[in-house]
Design an enzyme around this catalytic site. Structure first.
Site, PDB file in Angstrom:
ATOM      1  N   ASP A 245       0.806  -1.230   0.000  1.00 26.83           N
ATOM      2  CA  ASP A 245       0.000   0.000   0.000  1.00 26.83           C
ATOM      3  C   ASP A 245       0.837   1.277   0.000  1.00 26.83           C
ATOM      4  O   ASP A 245       0.746   2.102   0.929  1.00 26.83           O
ATOM      5  CB  ASP A 245      -0.949   0.006   1.220  1.00 26.83           C
ATOM      6  CG  ASP A 245      -1.900  -1.161   1.225  1.00 26.83           C
ATOM      7  OD1 ASP A 245      -2.255  -1.646   0.134  1.00 26.83           O
ATOM      8  OD2 ASP A 245      -2.296  -1.594   2.323  1.00 26.83           O
TER       9      ASP A 245
ATOM     10  N   GLU B 112     -11.116  -0.477  -5.154  1.00 30.64           N
ATOM     11  CA  GLU B 112     -10.537   0.300  -4.053  1.00 30.64           C
ATOM     12  C   GLU B 112      -9.325   1.073  -4.571  1.00 30.64           C
ATOM     13  O   GLU B 112      -9.073   1.125  -5.776  1.00 30.64           O
ATOM     14  CB  GLU B 112     -10.112  -0.637  -2.920  1.00 30.64           C
ATOM     15  CG  GLU B 112      -9.099  -1.689  -3.355  1.00 30.64           C
ATOM     16  CD  GLU B 112      -8.787  -2.730  -2.301  1.00 30.64           C
ATOM     17  OE1 GLU B 112      -9.370  -2.684  -1.200  1.00 30.64           O
ATOM     18  OE2 GLU B 112      -7.947  -3.613  -2.576  1.00 30.64           O
TER      19      GLU B 112
END
Ligand code: FUB
Length: 320
Positions: A34, A206
């Site tokens: 991430d 997402e």
């Protein structure tokens, strides 16, 4: 036998010709995921989740965010873990995806965590005077909680913050899973102004990300599952959005690919994660980076994943 001065020259030459230290994945001592990136004072700062899942684990184990920086996109300096779940007293677990921006000399870090009292994921804001911390909770409460949005029943639909500040100073927070949402932020960066709105983009999963190049706004996100990175362009930070296509194709052995796009020292880059580190898997990911190129018409060229990563790009004054 070489004389001492000749030996010194030879050694210095070797150092100059030494291969660049880092290829992809960027870090081989821990699993990372991430990526969020910030360019500040001729350095790029990289914020990553630390995947601590064991090979047998069946879910994410993420407790902290690690920070790294580079002034040449090749050599990365570790700055430890100045942010973790405990940064937010109201959070209980899950240091999921984050994003960061600088405003008025302060660094605002927006992060996904699991809320202690309100079931589901929430987004907090931490602030610091330095990109490497120390950071503290800027509000003492979540800026977004799961009960604020009702479009889906899932507990993880309020994740993956992406912060963007427009030319006129208006800041926006985009986020979401399954449904993409955004809200305007007040100049204090820790409260929102106006209603939460949803955005319809095709097959949104997402990891939304908003950046601007000239007068064109680029909204990118992960679609499908396994995820691939795609994007739209528009004339403003809120669209209307025109779908443009694929930036990066899905990973081989992990479903997620979460990305961040920045300009650094005259070039553009995309950070992302895969699971190519030995022992890598769904919950044991590794962050990588590639140079990103625009076509003359402003569209983004497809970015292949490489083992080498981008060429070294030392910024003025770069000394490691
Ligand atoms: O790392 C946990 C979650 O996986 C992130 O929040 C998503 O973007 C996906 O990468």
């Amino acid at each position: 036998m070489l004389k001492k001065s000749a030996l010194a020259t030879a050694v210095a030459g070797l150092a100059l010709c030494a291969p660049a230290t880092a290829g992809n994945p960027l870090f081989s001592d821990i699993f990372t995921a991430d990526p969020a990136a910030l360019v500040d004072n001729n350095r790029v700062y990289l914020y990553v989740g630390h995947d601590e899942a064991k090979p047998e684990d069946k879910d994410y184990v993420l407790k902290e965010w690690r920070v790294y920086s580079s002034c040449d996109m090749k050599n990365w300096k570790a700055h430890g873990a100045p942010l973790n779940v405990q940064t937010f007293a109201w959070a209980k677990a899950d240091a999921w995806a984050a994003d960061i921006t600088k405003r008025n000399g302060k660094y605002y870090f927006y992060a996904t965590v699991e809320h202690k009292d309100k079931p589901g994921k929430a987004i907090g804001v931490a602030v610091s005077d330095s990109p490497t911390g120390p950071f503290k909770d800027a509000r003492g409460s979540a800026i977004i909680t799961n009960d604020m949005t009702k479009e889906t029943d899932i507990a993880w639909d309020d994740i993956d913050p992406a912060v963007f500040t427009d030319k006129n100073g208006q800041a926006y927070l985009y986020w979401g899973n399954q449904v993409l949402k955004y809200v305007k932020l007040k100049p204090n960066m820790i409260e929102f102004e106006g209603p939460i709105r949803t955005v319809a983009v095709p097959h949104f999963t997402e990891a939304s990300y908003l950046h601007r190049r000239g007068n064109t706004y680029y909204l990118s996100w992960s679609r499908h599952f396994p995820e691939e990175t795609v994007y739209s362009t528009g004339p403003s930070a809120t669209g209307p959005w025109t779908y443009r296509g694929l930036i990066m194709e899905k990973n081989a052995n992990v479903n997620t690919i979460h990305h961040a796009i920045v300009d650094f020292n005259g070039k553009s880059y995309i950070f992302y994660h895969n699971a190519k580190l030995p022992g890598g898997a769904e919950f044991r990911r590794s962050v990588a980076v590639e140079e990103l190129h625009y076509n003359a018409d402003g569209t983004i060229r497809f970015v292949p994943q490489t083992d080498e990563g981008p060429a070294g790009n030392p910024a003025p004054g770069c000394q490691g």
